[in-house]
Motif scaffolding. Structure first.
Motif, PDB file in Angstrom:
ATOM      1  N   LEU A 121       1.476 -18.735  22.944  1.00 26.85           N
ATOM      2  CA  LEU A 121       2.497 -18.036  22.169  1.00 26.85           C
ATOM      3  C   LEU A 121       2.478 -16.532  22.410  1.00 26.85           C
ATOM      4  CD1 LEU A 121       2.253 -19.832  18.702  1.00 26.85           C
ATOM      5  CD2 LEU A 121       4.038 -20.107  20.431  1.00 26.85           C
ATOM      6  N   ALA A 122       1.330 -16.000  22.772  1.00 24.90           N
ATOM      7  CA  ALA A 122       1.196 -14.557  22.951  1.00 24.90           C
ATOM      8  C   ALA A 122       1.667 -14.072  24.319  1.00 24.90           C
ATOM      9  CB  ALA A 122      -0.261 -14.142  22.754  1.00 24.90           C
ATOM     10  N   ARG A 123       1.924 -14.990  25.233  1.00 24.88           N
ATOM     11  CA  ARG A 123       2.309 -14.596  26.594  1.00 24.88           C
ATOM     12  C   ARG A 123       3.737 -14.045  26.618  1.00 24.88           C
ATOM     13  NH1 ARG A 123      -0.581 -18.787  30.796  1.00 24.88           N
ATOM     14  NH2 ARG A 123      -2.504 -19.080  29.588  1.00 24.88           N
ATOM     15  N   PRO A 124       3.991 -13.039  27.421  1.00 28.17           N
ATOM     16  CA  PRO A 124       5.341 -12.466  27.508  1.00 28.17           C
ATOM     17  C   PRO A 124       6.412 -13.487  27.883  1.00 28.17           C
ATOM     18  CG  PRO A 124       3.752 -11.031  28.580  1.00 28.17           C
ATOM     19  CD  PRO A 124       3.017 -12.287  28.245  1.00 28.17           C
ATOM     20  N   GLU A 125       6.015 -14.510  28.650  1.00 31.24           N
ATOM     21  CA  GLU A 125       6.994 -15.525  29.044  1.00 31.24           C
ATOM     22  C   GLU A 125       7.534 -16.303  27.843  1.00 31.24           C
ATOM     23  OE1 GLU A 125       3.909 -15.128  30.178  1.00 31.24           O
ATOM     24  OE2 GLU A 125       3.699 -15.764  32.273  1.00 31.24           O
ATOM     25  N   ALA A 126       6.762 -16.340  26.734  1.00 30.91           N
ATOM     26  CA  ALA A 126       7.172 -17.102  25.557  1.00 30.91           C
ATOM     27  C   ALA A 126       8.375 -16.472  24.857  1.00 30.91           C
ATOM     28  CB  ALA A 126       6.007 -17.228  24.573  1.00 30.91           C
ATOM     29  N   ALA A 127       8.469 -15.150  24.906  1.00 35.98           N
ATOM     30  CA  ALA A 127       9.592 -14.431  24.293  1.00 35.98           C
ATOM     31  C   ALA A 127       9.570 -13.004  24.807  1.00 35.98           C
ATOM     32  CB  ALA A 127       9.495 -14.445  22.769  1.00 35.98           C
ATOM     33  N   PRO A 128      10.721 -12.471  25.201  1.00 36.33           N
ATOM     34  CA  PRO A 128      10.747 -11.107  25.738  1.00 36.33           C
ATOM     35  C   PRO A 128      10.280 -10.057  24.734  1.00 36.33           C
ATOM     36  CG  PRO A 128      12.797 -12.268  26.231  1.00 36.33           C
ATOM     37  CD  PRO A 128      12.047 -13.115  25.253  1.00 36.33           C
ATOM     38  N   LYS A 129      10.632 -10.247  23.470  1.00 36.28           N
ATOM     39  CA  LYS A 129      10.304  -9.251  22.446  1.00 36.28           C
ATOM     40  C   LYS A 129       8.941  -9.557  21.813  1.00 36.28           C
ATOM     41  CE  LYS A 129      15.105  -8.289  21.122  1.00 36.28           C
ATOM     42  NZ  LYS A 129      16.079  -8.321  19.993  1.00 36.28           N
ATOM     43  N   ALA A 130       8.113  -8.522  21.715  1.00 35.05           N
ATOM     44  CA  ALA A 130       6.803  -8.691  21.086  1.00 35.05           C
ATOM     45  C   ALA A 130       6.948  -9.123  19.632  1.00 35.05           C
ATOM     46  CB  ALA A 130       6.011  -7.385  21.170  1.00 35.05           C
ATOM     47  N   GLU A 131       8.000  -8.623  18.949  1.00 33.13           N
ATOM     48  CA  GLU A 131       8.199  -8.985  17.544  1.00 33.13           C
ATOM     49  C   GLU A 131       8.423 -10.487  17.386  1.00 33.13           C
ATOM     50  OE1 GLU A 131      10.210  -6.823  19.151  1.00 33.13           O
ATOM     51  OE2 GLU A 131       9.402  -4.882  18.483  1.00 33.13           O
ATOM     52  N   THR A 132       9.109 -11.079  18.349  1.00 39.80           N
ATOM     53  CA  THR A 132       9.353 -12.521  18.293  1.00 39.80           C
ATOM     54  C   THR A 132       8.058 -13.285  18.500  1.00 39.80           C
ATOM     55  OG1 THR A 132      11.575 -12.182  19.171  1.00 39.80           O
ATOM     56  CG2 THR A 132      10.689 -14.414  19.271  1.00 39.80           C
ATOM     57  N   ARG A 133       7.240 -12.833  19.450  1.00 40.77           N
ATOM     58  CA  ARG A 133       5.958 -13.493  19.684  1.00 40.77           C
ATOM     59  C   ARG A 133       5.067 -13.403  18.454  1.00 40.77           C
ATOM     60  NH1 ARG A 133       6.597 -10.573  24.531  1.00 40.77           N
ATOM     61  NH2 ARG A 133       4.779  -9.228  24.173  1.00 40.77           N
ATOM     62  N   VAL A 134       5.070 -12.265  17.806  1.00 40.57           N
ATOM     63  CA  VAL A 134       4.274 -12.097  16.583  1.00 40.57           C
ATOM     64  C   VAL A 134       4.765 -13.052  15.492  1.00 40.57           C
ATOM     65  CG1 VAL A 134       3.729 -10.518  14.679  1.00 40.57           C
ATOM     66  CG2 VAL A 134       3.557  -9.731  17.051  1.00 40.57           C
ATOM     67  N   GLU A 135       6.079 -13.182  15.361  1.00 42.95           N
ATOM     68  CA  GLU A 135       6.609 -14.094  14.342  1.00 42.95           C
ATOM     69  C   GLU A 135       6.227 -15.542  14.642  1.00 42.95           C
ATOM     70  OE1 GLU A 135      10.754 -15.214  11.945  1.00 42.95           O
ATOM     71  OE2 GLU A 135      10.795 -13.751  13.589  1.00 42.95           O
ATOM     72  N   LEU A 136       6.286 -15.936  15.901  1.00 45.63           N
ATOM     73  CA  LEU A 136       5.860 -17.289  16.275  1.00 45.63           C
ATOM     74  C   LEU A 136       4.398 -17.511  15.910  1.00 45.63           C
ATOM     75  CD1 LEU A 136       7.528 -17.606  19.796  1.00 45.63           C
ATOM     76  CD2 LEU A 136       8.118 -18.969  17.776  1.00 45.63           C
ATOM     77  N   ILE A 137       3.559 -16.530  16.201  1.00 48.73           N
ATOM     78  CA  ILE A 137       2.125 -16.650  15.913  1.00 48.73           C
ATOM     79  C   ILE A 137       1.877 -16.678  14.408  1.00 48.73           C
ATOM     80  CG2 ILE A 137      -0.084 -15.442  16.074  1.00 48.73           C
ATOM     81  CD1 ILE A 137       0.886 -14.478  18.886  1.00 48.73           C
ATOM     82  N   GLN A 138       2.531 -15.787  13.676  1.00 48.28           N
ATOM     83  CA  GLN A 138       2.322 -15.737  12.227  1.00 48.28           C
ATOM     84  C   GLN A 138       2.763 -17.032  11.552  1.00 48.28           C
ATOM     85  OE1 GLN A 138       4.430 -12.075  11.236  1.00 48.28           O
ATOM     86  NE2 GLN A 138       2.488 -10.997  10.945  1.00 48.28           N
ATOM     87  N   THR A 139       3.903 -17.545  11.946  1.00 53.43           N
ATOM     88  CA  THR A 139       4.374 -18.781  11.329  1.00 53.43           C
ATOM     89  C   THR A 139       3.515 -19.978  11.739  1.00 53.43           C
ATOM     90  OG1 THR A 139       6.047 -18.939  13.096  1.00 53.43           O
ATOM     91  CG2 THR A 139       6.766 -18.044  10.972  1.00 53.43           C
ATOM     92  N   MET A 140       2.981 -19.940  12.963  1.00 49.39           N
ATOM     93  CA  MET A 140       2.074 -21.000  13.385  1.00 49.39           C
ATOM     94  C   MET A 140       0.777 -20.977  12.575  1.00 49.39           C
ATOM     95  SD  MET A 140       1.274 -23.574  15.411  1.00 49.39           S
ATOM     96  CE  MET A 140       2.004 -23.648  17.050  1.00 49.39           C
ATOM     97  N   THR A 141       0.245 -19.789  12.294  1.00 47.63           N
ATOM     98  CA  THR A 141      -0.989 -19.713  11.508  1.00 47.63           C
ATOM     99  C   THR A 141      -0.767 -20.312  10.117  1.00 47.63           C
ATOM    100  OG1 THR A 141      -0.512 -17.468  10.674  1.00 47.63           O
ATOM    101  CG2 THR A 141      -1.779 -17.642  12.707  1.00 47.63           C
ATOM    102  N   LYS A 142       0.406 -20.072   9.548  1.00 47.07           N
ATOM    103  CA  LYS A 142       0.711 -20.644   8.233  1.00 47.07           C
ATOM    104  C   LYS A 142       0.836 -22.155   8.316  1.00 47.07           C
ATOM    105  CE  LYS A 142       4.029 -20.438   4.419  1.00 47.07           C
ATOM    106  NZ  LYS A 142       5.285 -19.817   3.912  1.00 47.07           N
TER     107      LYS A 142
END
Length: 289
Positions: A121-142
């Protein structure tokens, strides 16, 4: 159409996971990781990819989130099968990790798979915007942690020693966390990738996740262990409350059909573009594994 899309999603995710693990050092942990992420229906990955497609996000990008949720799901199964949890010897018709290797390897493999999920999820290929990657990671942790899947597993373990069986409200809450949380994340990931409202897909996934678990409970009673690839009847043997024990077999089947109708209705804003997701809802209550 649905079966082809499911198979295509499985192939794309398998390739992604194989490529990711090819960079890992040789050894029993990497071998067990490969073993754990192989096979399965890849339903969660399919939900990510199809949900993303609704918003014009295509598999070359969404496959990273799809592979991440499959890695997280695999971790949960490896740990769930341990003697201190459900103590299962078979998974997908094959020996579980602690049987094929040992308990320590199984614990470490689960840990490594969880880390792999966040790495993907943290890889740039997962989403161009860092904010989107952070949201994916945060929601996954929940979804995966003490507010979601882990909480559900803890409630399930506690229920085994409870003086009275869980009631319908309690078993629904348990399964919404243990099974439903990752399914919900999978369906919402596409909207997150596109920067869109997750509401419609969250509603779809809530109904789908509960229908999935009811189908599992039905399978545990009347399924074929050879097709299921795992031991059946264990909940009844343990005296645990299930949707079948609380609603009866016919009542559980009726409730599953109601939930599928709810899931399909939630997809109305997407029109014909969501046909594969509608068929996925039908699939979860008709599967035999």
């Amino acid at each position: 159409m649905f079966k082809n899309a499911l198979a295509q999603a499985a192939e794309e995710v398998s390739t992604c996971l194989t490529n990711a693990l090819s960079t890992y050092p040789d050894g029993p942990i990497t071998d067990a990781m490969r073993y754990s992420v192989s096979g399965g229906k890849r339903l969660r990955a399919f939900l990510v990819i199809e949900g993303a497609r609704l918003y014009g996000v295509y598999p070359r990008q969404s496959v990273w989130a799809a592979a991440a949720v499959e890695a997280m799901h695999a971790y949960s199964l490896v740990h769930d099968d341990l003697p201190c949890m459900d103590d299962d010897d078979l998974r997908r018709g094959l020996p579980t990790v602690h049987i094929k290797w040992d308990e320590a390897t199984a614990v470490l493999t689960g840990d490594a798979l969880q880390a792999l999920a966040f790495d993907l999820l943290a890889r740039p290929e997962a989403a161009p915007k860092a904010e989107t990657r952070v949201e994916l990671i945060q929601t996954m942790t929940k979804a995966a942690g003490a507010r979601g899947m882990v909480r559900g597993q803890a409630l399930d373990i506690a229920a085994e020693s409870a003086l009275t069986p869980l009631n319908l409200e309690e078993i629904t809450e348990l399964q919404a966390a243990k099974t439903g949380a990752l399914i919900e994340w999978s369906a919402m990931a596409g909207a997150i990738l596109a920067g869109q409202d997750v509401g419609p897909l969250r509603h779809y996934a809530d109904a789908l996740g509960l229908a999935f678990q009811i189908a599992d409970d039905i399978m545990d009673v009347e399924g074929d262990a050879a097709k299921a690839g795992k031991r059946l009847g264990k909940d009844e043997d343990a005296g645990k409350a299930t949707f079948v024990s609380l609603l009866g077999l016919d009542g559980a089947k009726a409730r599953a059909r109601e939930l599928v109708a709810e899931a399909e209705a939630a997809l109305a804003p997407f029109g014909d573009k969501a046909q594969n997701l509608r068929q996925a809802a039908q699939f979860v209550i008709s599967r035999d594994s």
